[in-house]
Design a protein around this motif. Structure first.
Motif, PDB file in Angstrom:
ATOM      1  N   GLU A   1     -20.580   0.130   1.382  1.00  0.00           N
ATOM      2  CA  GLU A   1     -19.994   0.186   2.718  1.00  0.00           C
ATOM      3  C   GLU A   1     -18.478   0.333   2.688  1.00  0.00           C
ATOM      4  N   THR A   2     -17.806  -0.395   1.802  1.00  0.00           N
ATOM      5  CA  THR A   2     -16.344  -0.370   1.754  1.00  0.00           C
ATOM      6  C   THR A   2     -15.882   0.102   0.386  1.00  0.00           C
ATOM      7  N   VAL A   3     -15.129   1.190   0.371  1.00  0.00           N
ATOM      8  CA  VAL A   3     -14.658   1.790  -0.877  1.00  0.00           C
ATOM      9  C   VAL A   3     -13.145   1.783  -0.905  1.00  0.00           C
ATOM     10  N   SER A   4     -12.565   1.224  -1.960  1.00  0.00           N
ATOM     11  CA  SER A   4     -11.121   1.268  -2.172  1.00  0.00           C
ATOM     12  C   SER A   4     -10.796   2.337  -3.201  1.00  0.00           C
ATOM     13  N   VAL A   5      -9.856   3.203  -2.868  1.00  0.00           N
ATOM     14  CA  VAL A   5      -9.383   4.209  -3.806  1.00  0.00           C
ATOM     15  C   VAL A   5      -7.996   3.767  -4.274  1.00  0.00           C
ATOM     16  N   ILE A   6      -7.902   3.435  -5.555  1.00  0.00           N
ATOM     17  CA  ILE A   6      -6.676   2.850  -6.100  1.00  0.00           C
ATOM     18  C   ILE A   6      -6.064   3.792  -7.124  1.00  0.00           C
ATOM     19  N   GLY A   7      -4.769   4.006  -7.031  1.00  0.00           N
ATOM     20  CA  GLY A   7      -4.077   4.871  -7.976  1.00  0.00           C
ATOM     21  C   GLY A   7      -3.256   4.073  -8.966  1.00  0.00           C
ATOM     22  N   LEU A   8      -3.324   4.447 -10.238  1.00  0.00           N
ATOM     23  CA  LEU A   8      -2.521   3.775 -11.254  1.00  0.00           C
ATOM     24  C   LEU A   8      -1.069   4.229 -11.221  1.00  0.00           C
ATOM     25  N   GLU A   9      -0.805   5.317 -10.529  1.00  0.00           N
ATOM     26  CA  GLU A   9       0.550   5.845 -10.385  1.00  0.00           C
ATOM     27  C   GLU A   9       0.538   6.780  -9.189  1.00  0.00           C
ATOM     28  N   LYS A  10       1.714   7.071  -8.649  1.00  0.00           N
ATOM     29  CA  LYS A  10       1.784   8.057  -7.573  1.00  0.00           C
ATOM     30  C   LYS A  10       1.360   9.421  -8.119  1.00  0.00           C
ATOM     31  N   ASN A  11       0.808  10.226  -7.245  1.00  0.00           N
ATOM     32  CA  ASN A  11       0.407  11.589  -7.593  1.00  0.00           C
ATOM     33  C   ASN A  11      -0.736  11.645  -8.609  1.00  0.00           C
ATOM     34  N   THR A  12      -1.622  10.657  -8.564  1.00  0.00           N
ATOM     35  CA  THR A  12      -2.810  10.705  -9.425  1.00  0.00           C
ATOM     36  C   THR A  12      -4.036  11.201  -8.666  1.00  0.00           C
ATOM     37  N   GLY A  13      -3.870  11.574  -7.408  1.00  0.00           N
ATOM     38  CA  GLY A  13      -4.963  12.220  -6.680  1.00  0.00           C
ATOM     39  C   GLY A  13      -5.714  11.357  -5.694  1.00  0.00           C
ATOM     40  N   LYS A  14      -5.129  10.233  -5.270  1.00  0.00           N
ATOM     41  CA  LYS A  14      -5.838   9.368  -4.322  1.00  0.00           C
ATOM     42  C   LYS A  14      -6.170  10.087  -3.009  1.00  0.00           C
ATOM     43  N   THR A  15      -5.185  10.793  -2.470  1.00  0.00           N
ATOM     44  CA  THR A  15      -5.392  11.455  -1.184  1.00  0.00           C
ATOM     45  C   THR A  15      -6.448  12.551  -1.296  1.00  0.00           C
ATOM     46  N   VAL A  16      -6.487  13.237  -2.425  1.00  0.00           N
ATOM     47  CA  VAL A  16      -7.515  14.257  -2.647  1.00  0.00           C
ATOM     48  C   VAL A  16      -8.904  13.622  -2.613  1.00  0.00           C
ATOM     49  N   VAL A  17      -9.025  12.453  -3.237  1.00  0.00           N
ATOM     50  CA  VAL A  17     -10.301  11.743  -3.243  1.00  0.00           C
ATOM     51  C   VAL A  17     -10.686  11.325  -1.824  1.00  0.00           C
ATOM     52  N   ILE A  18      -9.732  10.749  -1.094  1.00  0.00           N
ATOM     53  CA  ILE A  18      -9.988  10.316   0.285  1.00  0.00           C
ATOM     54  C   ILE A  18     -10.443  11.499   1.142  1.00  0.00           C
ATOM     55  N   ASN A  19      -9.720  12.615   1.049  1.00  0.00           N
ATOM     56  CA  ASN A  19     -10.084  13.786   1.851  1.00  0.00           C
ATOM     57  C   ASN A  19     -11.454  14.329   1.474  1.00  0.00           C
ATOM     58  N   ARG A  20     -11.770  14.273   0.194  1.00  0.00           N
ATOM     59  CA  ARG A  20     -13.087  14.732  -0.252  1.00  0.00           C
ATOM     60  C   ARG A  20     -14.186  13.875   0.371  1.00  0.00           C
ATOM     61  N   LEU A  21     -13.989  12.557   0.324  1.00  0.00           N
ATOM     62  CA  LEU A  21     -14.976  11.647   0.898  1.00  0.00           C
ATOM     63  C   LEU A  21     -15.091  11.838   2.409  1.00  0.00           C
ATOM     64  N   LEU A  22     -13.955  11.957   3.097  1.00  0.00           N
ATOM     65  CA  LEU A  22     -13.979  12.156   4.546  1.00  0.00           C
ATOM     66  C   LEU A  22     -14.727  13.430   4.912  1.00  0.00           C
ATOM     67  N   ARG A  23     -14.489  14.485   4.161  1.00  0.00           N
ATOM     68  CA  ARG A  23     -15.138  15.762   4.439  1.00  0.00           C
ATOM     69  C   ARG A  23     -16.648  15.677   4.227  1.00  0.00           C
ATOM     70  N   GLU A  24     -17.057  15.046   3.143  1.00  0.00           N
ATOM     71  CA  GLU A  24     -18.489  14.939   2.847  1.00  0.00           C
ATOM     72  C   GLU A  24     -19.200  14.016   3.837  1.00  0.00           C
ATOM     73  N   PHE A  25     -18.544  12.920   4.202  1.00  0.00           N
ATOM     74  CA  PHE A  25     -19.145  12.009   5.179  1.00  0.00           C
ATOM     75  C   PHE A  25     -19.321  12.714   6.522  1.00  0.00           C
ATOM     76  N   ARG A  26     -18.344  13.529   6.886  1.00  0.00           N
ATOM     77  CA  ARG A  26     -18.442  14.256   8.155  1.00  0.00           C
ATOM     78  C   ARG A  26     -19.653  15.190   8.143  1.00  0.00           C
ATOM     79  N   LYS A  27     -19.871  15.875   7.014  1.00  0.00           N
ATOM     80  CA  LYS A  27     -21.005  16.790   6.905  1.00  0.00           C
ATOM     81  C   LYS A  27     -22.333  16.050   7.060  1.00  0.00           C
ATOM     82  N   GLU A  28     -22.377  14.805   6.576  1.00  0.00           N
ATOM     83  CA  GLU A  28     -23.615  14.030   6.606  1.00  0.00           C
ATOM     84  C   GLU A  28     -23.762  13.217   7.885  1.00  0.00           C
ATOM     85  N   GLY A  29     -22.772  13.305   8.771  1.00  0.00           N
ATOM     86  CA  GLY A  29     -22.837  12.570  10.024  1.00  0.00           C
ATOM     87  C   GLY A  29     -22.611  11.083   9.871  1.00  0.00           C
ATOM     88  N   VAL A  30     -21.889  10.697   8.830  1.00  0.00           N
ATOM     89  CA  VAL A  30     -21.595   9.283   8.576  1.00  0.00           C
ATOM     90  C   VAL A  30     -20.345   8.865   9.339  1.00  0.00           C
TER      91      VAL A  30
END
Length: 334
Positions: free
Chosen positions: A15-44
């Motif tokens: 239910e609750t997912v934390s995306v944690i970066g070990l440094e800036k620019n390691t791709g956290k926002t890319v991961v978040i956007n990927r999850l948001l996009r996929e959840f939208r497709k599935e109607g979540v």
């Protein structure tokens, strides 16, 4: 390499997912956007918050362009008053909480149209916990937490059901050091939980340091934390630290058979060398509440222009890490 798996598959039942970066620019926002996009497709139904400032257009250190967070219609989010007012899409305010930060109170809202948003949620864990509960009360099936860089606490078990750890070339220009630092972070997050009987005995204990004396936990005085432990026989004993564990304290407990138990991994502030020395002495480190690391994602590119080969990085991490290791940039491209 292991068989490919999508990052979205790993969040099933969580239910609750934390995306944690070990440094800036390691791709956290890319991961978040990927999850948001996929959840939208599935109607979540999704709720989104952060423990810092996430989604800004320009990196505040390297001044390079960064990917922004994209929300769709129906996404719930919690951000500061300032960043809520600066949005460029329609949204309905659902609540306003006095979780103050330099950017103002926390606004809870629902996006009525798609758009880009800066998420600057509460940094205090108690406020973050309440924010997650509030987002769930709106009917969110999933809540995503964009964790502040180098801060592991948003992944604490009382906050998150699952953790995605983002690493990459921005962490180090040396592949061996990059792998070593990531491996150490994974080790801390993945510390084993103490057995149930012991956990039940530890849960009622207050903040402080406790030592097992013939089956009964006795509280050590606060001065014992800075004094030598030579007066107390810790060999083969179980010690519960309900608070922060530092390198200096752990070194004093480096005795054969000593077991140190911490509430959860977010309370540990120990360097790698100290932990290695403690374990080599025969000590064990466990937690009351084990965390759930579901994946490690990699960004092979650094904002300085340095990069590593994605396949080489993934394979190097897979030698030491049991959870899936995913290049989300490559996954997104496909």
């Amino acid at each position: 390499m292991r068989p490919p798996i999508s990052v979205i598959e790993l969040t099933d039942g969580i239910e609750t997912v934390s995306v944690i970066g070990l440094e800036k620019n390691t791709g956290k926002t890319v991961v978040i956007n990927r999850l948001l996009r996929e959840f939208r497709k599935e109607g979540v139904s999704v709720g989104l918050t952060s423990t810092g400032l996430e989604g800004e257009k320009i990196d505040q250190i390297y001044l390079n362009k960064k990917p922004e967070i994209n929300v769709s219609k129906g996404t719930y989010f919690a951000t500061s008053e300032k960043d809520f007012h600066n949005r460029r899409f329609s949204a309905t305010v659902l609540d306003l909480r006095d979780y103050r930060s330099p950017l103002g109170r926390t606004v809870f809202a629902r996006a009525e149209t798609a758009g880009k948003v800066i998420i600057s949620g509460p940094s205090i864990l108690d406020y973050l916990c309440e924010t997650v509960k509030t987002l769930k009360s709106y009917g969110c099936d999933k809540v995503l937490i964009d964790g502040s860089t180098s801060r592991l606490s948003p992944g604490a078990p009382r906050i998150s059901d699952g953790i995605i750890l983002a690493t990459g070339a921005a962490l180090s220009m040396n592949l061996e050091e990059l792998v070593r630092k990531t491996r150490f972070a994974v080790k801390l997050i993945s510390l084993p939980g103490a057995e149930r009987e012991l956990r039940n005995r530890l849960l009622p204990l207050e903040i402080g340091v406790w030592i097992d004396d013939n089956g009964v936990f006795e509280r050590l005085s606060s001065s014992s934390l800075t004094a030598s432990y030579s007066s107390t026989d810790t060999v083969g004993k179980t010690i519960y630290i309900n608070g922060s564990l530092t390198s200096s304290v752990l070194l004093r407990l480096a005795e054969p058979g000593t077991r140190v138990v911490i509430r959860d991994f977010s309370c540990i502030f120990v360097d790698e060398q100290t932990l290695v020395k403690y374990e080599r002495s025969g000590g064990r480190l466990e937690v009351v509440y084990p965390a759930n690391l579901i994946a490690v994602t990699v960004n092979p590119y650094s904002p300085t222009g340095f990069s590593v080969k994605s396949r080489e990085l993934v394979e190097a991490l897979e030698k030491f890490i049991s959870v899936p290791v995913i290049d989300v940039l490559e996954e997104t491209a496909n």
